[in-house]
Design a protein around this motif. Structure first.
Motif, mmCIF file in Angstrom:
data_model
loop_
_atom_site.group_PDB
_atom_site.id
_atom_site.type_symbol
_atom_site.label_atom_id
_atom_site.label_comp_id
_atom_site.label_asym_id
_atom_site.label_seq_id
_atom_site.Cartn_x
_atom_site.Cartn_y
_atom_site.Cartn_z
ATOM 1 N N TYR A 257 -3.034 8.386 4.365
ATOM 2 C CA TYR A 257 -2.936 9.850 4.384
ATOM 3 C C TYR A 257 -1.515 10.333 4.096
ATOM 4 C CZ TYR A 257 -3.982 14.636 5.907
ATOM 5 O OH TYR A 257 -4.159 15.995 5.961
ATOM 6 N N VAL A 258 -0.530 9.670 4.689
ATOM 7 C CA VAL A 258 0.879 9.955 4.387
ATOM 8 C C VAL A 258 1.607 8.614 4.262
ATOM 9 C CG1 VAL A 258 0.933 12.196 5.570
ATOM 10 C CG2 VAL A 258 1.513 10.103 6.827
ATOM 11 N N PRO A 259 2.715 8.559 3.529
ATOM 12 C CA PRO A 259 3.474 7.301 3.461
ATOM 13 C C PRO A 259 3.885 6.847 4.854
ATOM 14 C CG PRO A 259 4.219 8.830 1.763
ATOM 15 C CD PRO A 259 3.281 9.611 2.640
ATOM 16 N N PHE A 260 3.629 5.578 5.156
ATOM 17 C CA PHE A 260 3.896 5.002 6.476
ATOM 18 C C PHE A 260 4.823 3.809 6.273
ATOM 19 C CE2 PHE A 260 1.990 2.936 10.492
ATOM 20 C CZ PHE A 260 2.755 3.726 11.330
ATOM 21 N N PRO A 261 6.127 3.934 6.566
ATOM 22 C CA PRO A 261 7.091 2.882 6.219
ATOM 23 C C PRO A 261 6.740 1.505 6.780
ATOM 24 C CG PRO A 261 8.241 4.898 6.845
ATOM 25 C CD PRO A 261 6.792 5.125 7.148
ATOM 26 N N PHE A 262 6.030 1.460 7.890
ATOM 27 C CA PHE A 262 5.662 0.179 8.482
ATOM 28 C C PHE A 262 4.890 -0.685 7.486
ATOM 29 C CE2 PHE A 262 2.658 -2.150 11.455
ATOM 30 C CZ PHE A 262 3.587 -3.106 11.826
ATOM 31 N N LEU A 305 -2.389 -1.698 -3.693
ATOM 32 C CA LEU A 305 -3.096 -0.741 -2.842
ATOM 33 C C LEU A 305 -2.148 0.328 -2.316
ATOM 34 C CD1 LEU A 305 -5.612 0.147 -1.176
ATOM 35 C CD2 LEU A 305 -4.889 -1.505 0.560
ATOM 36 N N LEU A 306 -0.992 -0.106 -1.834
ATOM 37 C CA LEU A 306 -0.033 0.838 -1.267
ATOM 38 C C LEU A 306 0.515 1.792 -2.322
ATOM 39 C CD1 LEU A 306 1.367 1.498 1.433
ATOM 40 C CD2 LEU A 306 3.172 -0.100 0.797
ATOM 41 N N ASP A 307 0.719 1.294 -3.531
ATOM 42 C CA ASP A 307 1.307 2.110 -4.600
ATOM 43 C C ASP A 307 0.305 3.043 -5.267
ATOM 44 O OD1 ASP A 307 3.753 0.925 -4.168
ATOM 45 O OD2 ASP A 307 3.588 -0.483 -5.836
ATOM 46 N N ASN A 308 -0.978 2.708 -5.223
ATOM 47 C CA ASN A 308 -1.956 3.429 -6.041
ATOM 48 C C ASN A 308 -3.001 4.210 -5.256
ATOM 49 O OD1 ASN A 308 -1.527 2.588 -9.078
ATOM 50 N ND2 ASN A 308 -1.218 0.735 -7.861
ATOM 51 N N TYR A 309 -3.146 3.933 -3.965
ATOM 52 C CA TYR A 309 -4.120 4.689 -3.185
ATOM 53 C C TYR A 309 -3.589 6.106 -2.974
ATOM 54 C CZ TYR A 309 -7.569 5.764 0.416
ATOM 55 O OH TYR A 309 -8.585 6.328 1.137
ATOM 56 N N PRO A 310 -4.335 7.149 -3.350
ATOM 57 C CA PRO A 310 -3.820 8.527 -3.223
ATOM 58 C C PRO A 310 -3.716 8.946 -1.759
ATOM 59 C CG PRO A 310 -5.664 8.409 -4.780
ATOM 60 C CD PRO A 310 -5.653 7.120 -4.027
ATOM 61 N N GLY A 318 -10.097 10.265 -10.813
ATOM 62 C CA GLY A 318 -9.393 9.537 -11.859
ATOM 63 C C GLY A 318 -8.382 8.531 -11.349
ATOM 64 N N ALA A 319 -8.197 8.429 -10.019
ATOM 65 C CA ALA A 319 -7.296 7.409 -9.483
ATOM 66 C C ALA A 319 -7.860 6.019 -9.813
ATOM 67 C CB ALA A 319 -7.157 7.591 -7.973
ATOM 68 N N PRO A 320 -7.021 4.983 -9.784
ATOM 69 C CA PRO A 320 -7.491 3.641 -10.218
ATOM 70 C C PRO A 320 -8.374 2.962 -9.168
ATOM 71 C CG PRO A 320 -5.204 3.506 -9.509
ATOM 72 C CD PRO A 320 -5.573 4.970 -9.472
ATOM 73 N N TRP A 321 -9.511 3.584 -8.856
ATOM 74 C CA TRP A 321 -10.392 3.052 -7.813
ATOM 75 C C TRP A 321 -10.952 1.685 -8.189
ATOM 76 C CZ3 TRP A 321 -9.393 5.354 -3.587
ATOM 77 C CH2 TRP A 321 -9.101 6.724 -3.550
ATOM 78 N N LEU A 364 -13.328 -0.443 0.561
ATOM 79 C CA LEU A 364 -14.273 -0.621 -0.543
ATOM 80 C C LEU A 364 -15.203 0.577 -0.640
ATOM 81 C CD1 LEU A 364 -15.181 -4.411 -0.211
ATOM 82 C CD2 LEU A 364 -14.042 -3.321 -2.157
ATOM 83 N N ALA A 365 -15.639 1.106 0.517
ATOM 84 C CA ALA A 365 -16.464 2.323 0.507
ATOM 85 C C ALA A 365 -15.710 3.474 -0.144
ATOM 86 C CB ALA A 365 -16.879 2.683 1.932
ATOM 87 N N HIS A 366 -14.431 3.587 0.143
ATOM 88 C CA HIS A 366 -13.630 4.656 -0.454
ATOM 89 C C HIS A 366 -13.585 4.528 -1.980
ATOM 90 C CE1 HIS A 366 -11.126 5.636 3.409
ATOM 91 N NE2 HIS A 366 -12.434 5.765 3.579
ATOM 92 N N THR A 367 -13.484 3.289 -2.480
ATOM 93 C CA THR A 367 -13.390 3.124 -3.934
ATOM 94 C C THR A 367 -14.659 3.584 -4.636
ATOM 95 O OG1 THR A 367 -14.243 0.831 -3.998
ATOM 96 C CG2 THR A 367 -11.868 1.136 -3.622
#
Length: 537
Positions: A257-262, A305-310, A318-321, A364-367
């Motif tokens: 949902y938001v960038p999470f540095p962890f 996943l971290l770089d491309n998940y909106p 159109g995201a790279p699901w 996977l459900a999200h994709t």
């Protein structure tokens, strides 16, 4: 390092990288360089030459780019790096010549851990064969020798050894005394596991229990446990499953949902741990042009996943699901989920694999859902993930999945199914909050989930043409989003983004109507807001 040519060298290197499309020059294990701050490693500015050199020579991408470097600064840079590494070797010879077994035990203990405090050092000294009571004295001795410094990124009382010396100590220990190296890492892993058990008493039984992911001390304890335990297991698929589980739990909690540095720090840790494990368990050589190992594949897949998940609630079709889905399937395979392992698994390992698989299945459900809401394959993924999480006792995540499925049914223009699933999600949310509240205490309400449920109920009213009822539900959603700014924690980037989402959704609905009607609906919204938040759907 002054005047060594490293700045010019890295500027040349950065320029080369820009001309190589799709090439990532620095692995996560490399010290970072940027034009504003110069050199930085994980310990702050001014990374030591030995750290830079060790990480440099292990980067396949850099070695490929610099086959025959075209600039003279490189030679000066490497000479300085090797000189500092030589200093570390000379230091080791001096220590070996001094007949102080206790000092040697302390140095072995310090070599295996990036930072430590007195309790951890006492545990490690005992594992090295020394007396536990010597830890405080040992710290004072090492400080006097200027071998230690405070670890400013951690709370007071934690130290780290000068990194170029620690790396050399660790390499010698691993090479010449592998049994002692293993014993020390096992002691460190047990130390952090005991700390984590105190954190994780009662796994995710309440909404507030998930906030442990945001505690910096717990994050560090988890990262250290993953690092030490990951170096010990002979079945490295288990280590891959562990890092995947921690990564996806944190991603489910916040990172999607938001960038999470962890999440990013976990990947950096995995790069270092897997590389050390490979050097320890295989006859490792620099592999230029060879296919990636399973550990490297996992790093690449989680990074993708971290770089491309909106992030945010906007998940464009159109995201790279498809690319994300293929990486999730790869992650499942290289973690050994549903496959034979080289040894019998413990109950905890089996549970960890099942939980990792459940969160892989959620995404996977999200994709499927976000690429095309009409894709019924999403239903099977959601059902399997919910069933696994219910068996594992994660009722909070199950309630969230019920909400997601209700939201999906409304996207499909199936209001009856959406209402049924919404009712089930609301029931689960209420029962969970009430069942986990101590006698006389306020229930542990998840205001974010309640806001989402009210927003979805409002969307159902809006679709049915019941505008005033919808406005009242949107008002309640905003009220819970507002409460979420301070309950259970102070506002942060996540809660602020969520309030913005609820406000934007409500405003977009009002904008759909003619001005006179929108004004009337805003009055309804204000009156409902004055009544305060409601938990009834």
């Amino acid at each position: 390092m002054h005047g060594s040519g490293k700045t010019t060298f890295m500027e040349h290197l950065a320029a080369l990288a820009r001309d190589e499309p799709g090439t990532q020059v620095f692995s996560f294990d490399m010290a970072r360089y940027d034009l504003g701050a110069g050199f930085r490693d994980d310990h702050g500015a001014g990374a030591s030459a030995a750290v830079l050199w060790e990480t440099f020579i292990r980067s396949r991408e850099v070695m490929r780019l610099l086959a025959g470097p075209p600039f003279p600064e490189f030679r000066h840079f490497t000479e300085v790096c090797r000189f500092q590494s030589q200093l570390a070797e000379e230091f080791l010879l001096i220590i070996a010549a001094v007949h102080e077994p206790r000092l040697r035990q302390v140095l072995d203990a310090v070599a295996v851990t990036s930072t430590f405090d007195t309790p951890l050092l006492a545990t490690l000294v005992r594992a090295a064969g020394g007396a536990q009571t010597e830890a405080g004295e040992a710290i004072a001795r090492l400080v006097a020798l200027r071998l230690l410094r405070n670890a400013p990124e951690r709370k007071a009382g934690r130290f780290r050894m000068q990194e170029f010396i620690r790396l050399s100590l660790a390499a010698r220990l691993r090479t010449y005394h592998p049994d002692r190296w293993t014993r020390l890492h096992r002691a460190a892993a047990d130390h952090y596991f005991d700390r984590l058990r105190r954190w994780e008493d009662g796994i995710y039984t309440t909404y507030s229990s998930w906030y442990r992911f945001e505690d910096p001390d717990r994050q560090e304890d988890k990262r250290e446990w993953l690092r030490h335990s990951g170096l010990l297991t002979d079945d490295h698929a288990i280590a891959r499953a562990r890092i995947t589980l921690v990564f996806l739990e944190a991603f489910w909690w916040a990172g999607c949902y938001v960038p999470f540095p962890f999440n990013r720090r976990l990947l950096e840790d995995w790069s270092r741990t897997s590389e050390t494990w490979e050097w320890t368990h295989t006859a490792h050589q620099q592999r230029i042009g060879e296919s990636a190992s399973p550990d490297e594949q996992l790093l690449d897949a989680l990074t993708y996943l971290l770089d491309n998940y909106p992030v945010t609630h906007l998940k464009p079709p159109g995201a790279p699901w498809d690319g994300i889905r293929s990486r999730l399937r790869l992650i499942r395979r290289i973690c050994g989920i549903g496959q034979r392992h080289t040894r019998p698994l413990s109950a905890a390992e089996k549970e960890g694999l099942k939980r990792a698989d459940a969160f892989i299945t959620v995404f996977l459900a999200h994709t499927r859902r976000f690429r095309d809401p009409s894709d019924r394959l999403a239903d099977g993924y959601y059902a399997r993930a919910a069933a696994s999480l219910a068996e594992l006792g994660d009722d909070w995540s199950v309630a969230w999945l019920c909400f997601e499925r209700a939201d999906l049914e409304l996207e499909r223009e199936e209001p009856e199914q959406a209402l049924a699933m919404l009712t089930d999600a609301a029931r689960r949310t209420r029962e969970l909050a009430l069942s986990t509240a101590a006698e006389g205490d306020e229930p542990d309400w998840d205001h974010e989930l309640l806001a989402n449920l009210h927003r979805l109920r409002g969307d159902l009213h809006w679709r049915a043409g019941e505008r005033e009822a919808a406005a009242a539900q949107y008002s309640r959603a905003l009220a819970h989003a507002y409460l979420y700014q301070g309950d259970p924690n102070p506002p942060d980037a996540y809660s602020q983004q969520f309030y913005l989402e609820m406000a934007t959704r409500a405003a977009a609905r009002m904008a759909e109507r003619p001005e006179s009607e929108a004004v009337a609906l805003l009055a309804v919204l204000r009156r409902a807001g004055q009544a305060g938040p409601s938990r009834a759907m």
